[in-house]
Design a protein around this motif. Structure first.
Motif, PDB file in Angstrom:
ATOM      1  N   SER A 310      16.620   2.270   3.498  1.00 22.57           N
ATOM      2  CA  SER A 310      15.318   1.808   3.228  1.00 22.57           C
ATOM      3  C   SER A 310      14.516   2.976   3.222  1.00 22.57           C
ATOM      4  O   SER A 310      13.458   3.008   2.404  1.00 22.57           O
ATOM      5  N   MET A 314      12.415   3.995   0.107  1.00 19.84           N
ATOM      6  CA  MET A 314      10.883   4.194   0.028  1.00 19.84           C
ATOM      7  C   MET A 314      10.307   5.544  -0.463  1.00 19.84           C
ATOM      8  O   MET A 314       9.489   5.682  -0.917  1.00 19.84           O
ATOM      9  N   SER A 315      11.074   6.687  -0.352  1.00 19.29           N
ATOM     10  CA  SER A 315      10.782   7.757  -0.758  1.00 19.29           C
ATOM     11  C   SER A 315      11.024   7.608  -2.168  1.00 19.29           C
ATOM     12  O   SER A 315      10.181   8.425  -3.010  1.00 19.29           O
ATOM     13  N   ASN A 355       1.378  11.024   8.269  1.00 18.13           N
ATOM     14  CA  ASN A 355       1.293  11.087   6.768  1.00 18.13           C
ATOM     15  C   ASN A 355       1.873   9.942   5.848  1.00 18.13           C
ATOM     16  O   ASN A 355       1.109   9.825   4.697  1.00 18.13           O
TER      17      ASN A 355
HETATM   18  P1  GTP Z   1       5.818  14.618   6.405  1.00 22.43           P
HETATM   19  O1  GTP Z   1       7.210  14.563   7.281  1.00 22.43           O
HETATM   20  O2  GTP Z   1       4.941  14.161   7.551  1.00 22.43           O
HETATM   21  O3  GTP Z   1       5.624  15.770   5.635  1.00 22.43           O
HETATM   22  O4  GTP Z   1       5.764  12.957   5.757  1.00 22.43           O
HETATM   23  P2  GTP Z   1       7.129  12.125   5.357  1.00 22.43           P
HETATM   24  O5  GTP Z   1       6.587  11.259   4.228  1.00 22.43           O
HETATM   25  O6  GTP Z   1       8.275  12.769   5.391  1.00 22.43           O
HETATM   26  O7  GTP Z   1       7.183  11.076   6.728  1.00 22.43           O
HETATM   27  P3  GTP Z   1       7.899  10.832   7.931  1.00 22.43           P
HETATM   28  O8  GTP Z   1       8.868  12.232   8.062  1.00 22.43           O
HETATM   29  O9  GTP Z   1       7.289  10.451   8.909  1.00 22.43           O
HETATM   30  O10 GTP Z   1       8.944   9.841   7.165  1.00 22.43           O
HETATM   31  C1  GTP Z   1      10.045  10.079   6.294  1.00 22.43           C
HETATM   32  C2  GTP Z   1      10.070   8.909   5.567  1.00 22.43           C
HETATM   33  O11 GTP Z   1      10.671   7.685   5.897  1.00 22.43           O
HETATM   34  C3  GTP Z   1       9.158   8.437   4.525  1.00 22.43           C
HETATM   35  O12 GTP Z   1       8.560   9.161   3.534  1.00 22.43           O
HETATM   36  C4  GTP Z   1       9.251   7.058   4.302  1.00 22.43           C
HETATM   37  O13 GTP Z   1      10.152   7.186   3.061  1.00 22.43           O
HETATM   38  C5  GTP Z   1      10.106   6.652   5.304  1.00 22.43           C
HETATM   39  N1  GTP Z   1       9.367   6.021   6.429  1.00 22.43           N
HETATM   40  C6  GTP Z   1       8.456   6.181   7.390  1.00 22.43           C
HETATM   41  N2  GTP Z   1       8.146   5.285   8.234  1.00 22.43           N
HETATM   42  C7  GTP Z   1       8.547   4.160   7.679  1.00 22.43           C
HETATM   43  C8  GTP Z   1       8.671   2.777   8.012  1.00 22.43           C
HETATM   44  O14 GTP Z   1       7.910   2.556   8.991  1.00 22.43           O
HETATM   45  N3  GTP Z   1       9.444   1.929   7.391  1.00 22.43           N
HETATM   46  C9  GTP Z   1      10.194   2.506   6.422  1.00 22.43           C
HETATM   47  N4  GTP Z   1      11.100   1.722   5.705  1.00 22.43           N
HETATM   48  N5  GTP Z   1      10.425   3.812   6.021  1.00 22.43           N
HETATM   49  C10 GTP Z   1       9.424   4.631   6.561  1.00 22.43           C
END
Ligand code: GTP
Ligand code: MG
Length: 556
Positions: A310, A314-315, A355
């Motif tokens: 997921s 999401m990405s 972020n």
């Molecule tokens: P930075 O690492 O701060 O540059 O941003 P990032 O977008 O990579 O965020 P992070 O490393 O916190 O999370 C990585 C990815 O996991 C996010 O881009 C989302 O795709 C996913 N993600 C983060 N939080 C959630 C959540 O609560 N639920 C779900 N399904 N996916 C999440």
């Protein structure tokens, strides 16, 4: 020339999250001026690139000729990119013409040491040792490095100088994006780190795949951002075909929630078998168990998880929305940086926003009727076909249209506002947003009633019963509201061009060290005053200065 060929060529040549990345080409016999490629096509291209590449530690930048001459004895080379890590060590990423070429080169590699404590591991990370005996003359035949020092992060003072010299605030926002966004070599190295794990884990897992997700691939990443990695081992239909009689014996792995046991194993392998991996930390009790490690050859901080599809979908979704509204990327990069400078986000998790929800705030704003740049996610879901069906862990449906060309063109991009206008409207929109009663839903593209009293409610787009900002405290939500108002106020009363802190600079300059921020947080929570109220004239306050102002405030 076929359309497909043009697309591929375009994909191959242009880094995918570069400035306003649009793969523009003309369709044959058609007046439609552009076509979206899919996320999967881009990922496939990057993976292929990594499969024919090698990262070589060298003595210095001037090892290029020798390395080129040596490797071209075995295979044809596409390009060589040079970079240094923070330890000052030099590396070259060589992309060969084909995976077969790389295999030939790997056959020529050897192991270094017979010491039992050192285990030589075959992976795409190698080093180039000095020639023994008589030196052979090796040359690069007039070729040059594709890039020198290719992952150097721009220095803050240089960046601020450039921002200061911009003509408009929109130029500032664009420049910040161009100068800080993840570049081509940064992206290649991330796929190399993933490839390294894939190669090393391949004897342990059937059909193993290690793939970057998060800000590396969602189009909002900056140079130096963390590398989120997902390990999957999904079997294909062919691998489980009923007609085959000989079946591999199996080993039960009671995975624990989210594959904690797999992560335990990955942690041990990272410590014992992955060259360059260091400072391994297991976080196995989290909702999504991860192993964190530093990759010393590339200077990356990595978070590896198992089967968290997921997160990967999401990405993909965020990347798609960025494709539909490229201005979202520049805005989100500024908003993320502004939030970090205002102390709204922190390098570690806690009771504050991160972020990811900040990016959702930007996307949601761009869905509003006054922006009209993005459609609601529900439209992407309703346009999905059978081929778009994706099911993530725990039967979670992550189905939405993957081919953006299928969306009605009038459903996005209907606004010519420049970045400055959009940024101001963004801050203004959230200054007036009813956080008390409303939740943010990019599924609906409009505010909905909050299902509970959590201070900040942002609906998880792929799991709508969840709030992605459930961790945010009242105090932090209040600070977000104050800082948003301050930012709108700053942009409205923006100092003239070239004045100290003009335009976006006033939102980005570091005003207080972490120690000061803690004091400020105390002050803002008790008195609901903002940083701006505390430091109208004082741009670089001292700790003592903050203390004395807070004492005065508390007394009054
Ligand atoms: P930075 O690492 O701060 O540059 O941003 P990032 O977008 O990579 O965020 P992070 O490393 O916190 O999370 C990585 C990815 O996991 C996010 O881009 C989302 O795709 C996913 N993600 C983060 N939080 C959630 C959540 O609560 N639920 C779900 N399904 N996916 C999440
Ligand atoms: Mg990340």
């Amino acid at each position: 020339m076929s359309v497909l060929f043009q697309t591929r060529k375009c994909l191959f040549k242009k880094p995918f999250n570069n400035t306003f990345c649009k793969y523009v080409f003309l369709r044959k016999n058609s007046d439609v001026p552009r076509k979206f490629v899919t996320f999967d096509e881009i990922v496939a291209q990057r993976r292929l690139e990594a499969q024919r590449s090698l990262v070589v530690q060298v003595n210095s930048e001037s090892s290029f000729n020798e390395l080129y001459g040596y490797c071209s004895k075995y295979a044809s080379i596409n390009d060589i990119h040079h970079y240094k890590n923070s330890g000052g060590e030099n590396f070259m990423l060589i992309e060969f013409e084909s995976e077969e070429n790389l295999k030939e080169v790997l056959k020529s590699c050897c192991s270094h040491n017979k010491d039992h404590d050192l285990i030589s591991v075959q992976s795409p990370f190698v080093w180039f040792r000095a020639a023994a005996g008589k030196k052979e003359k090796l040359v690069a035949n007039g070729k040059n490095l594709a890039v020198k020092n290719g992952i150097e992060i721009i220095k803050e003072d240089v960046l601020y100088e450039e921002l200061m010299n911009c003509e408009t605030v929109s130029d500032q926002i664009q420049l910040l994006y161009d100068r800080t966004t993840l570049n081509d070599l940064g992206m290649r190295l991330r796929y190399m780190v993933a490839r390294q794990l894939e190669v090393i884990f391949s004897s342990l897992y059937t059909n193993v795949r290690v793939q970057p997700f998060g800000s590396t691939v969602n189009g909002f990443g900056r140079m130096g951002c963390d590398l989120d990695l997902i390990l999957t081992n999904t079997l294909t239909e062919e691998m489980t075909a009923a007609g085959r009689r000989l079946v591999f014996q199996e080993k039960r792995c009671e995975g624990g929630r989210g594959g904690a046991r797999h992560m335990e194993l990955a942690g041990a392998l990272l410590e014992l078998r992955v060259p360059g991996a260091a400072r391994v930390v297991r976080v196995l009790n989290a909702r999504v168990p991860i192993v964190k490690y530093a990759h010393d050859y590339t200077d990356l901080h990595c978070d590896l998880c198992y089967n968290n599809l997921s997160g990967a979908y999401m990405s993909e979704l965020l990347w798609q929305l960025g494709e539909l509204a490229p201005r979202a990327r520049a805005l989100a990069v500024l908003v993320r940086r502004w939030a970090a400078r205002a102390g709204l986000t922190q390098p570690h998790p806690g009771r504050w926003v991160t972020n990811f929800p900040l990016t959702l705030l930007v996307l949601f704003f761009l869905q509003q009727s006054h922006a009209h740049l993005l459609p609601p996610l529900n439209l992407l879901v309703s346009c999905a076909g059978k081929e778009d069906t994706r099911i993530a862990e725990e039967n979670l449906k992550c189905t939405f249209v993957r081919d953006l060309n299928k969306l009605p063109p009038e459903s996005y991009g209907q606004n010519d506002d420049d970045l400055q206008t959009l940024l101001f409207k963004f801050f203004e929109f959230y200054s007036q947003f009813d956080f008390e009663n409303k939740a943010i839903s990019i599924n609906e593209g409009r505010a909905i009633r909050k299902p509970n009293s959590l201070p900040l409610y942002i609906v998880n787009p792929l799991e709508q019963s969840l709030n992605v900002s459930r961790n945010v405290s009242h105090e932090e939500c209040e600070r977000l509201r104050l800082e948003v108002r301050n930012a709108a106020w700053h942009l409205e009363s923006c100092p003239a061009r070239s004045a100290e802190g003009w335009g976006a600079l006033g939102l980005l300059e570091r005003r207080a060290a972490p120690q000061l921020r803690r004091l400020l947080r105390l002050g803002t929570s008790h008195r609901l005053v903002s940083m701006r109220d505390l430091f109208r004239e004082d741009d670089e306050p001292s700790v003592e200065g903050v203390r004395s102002k807070l004492r005065t405030l508390v007394k009054t």
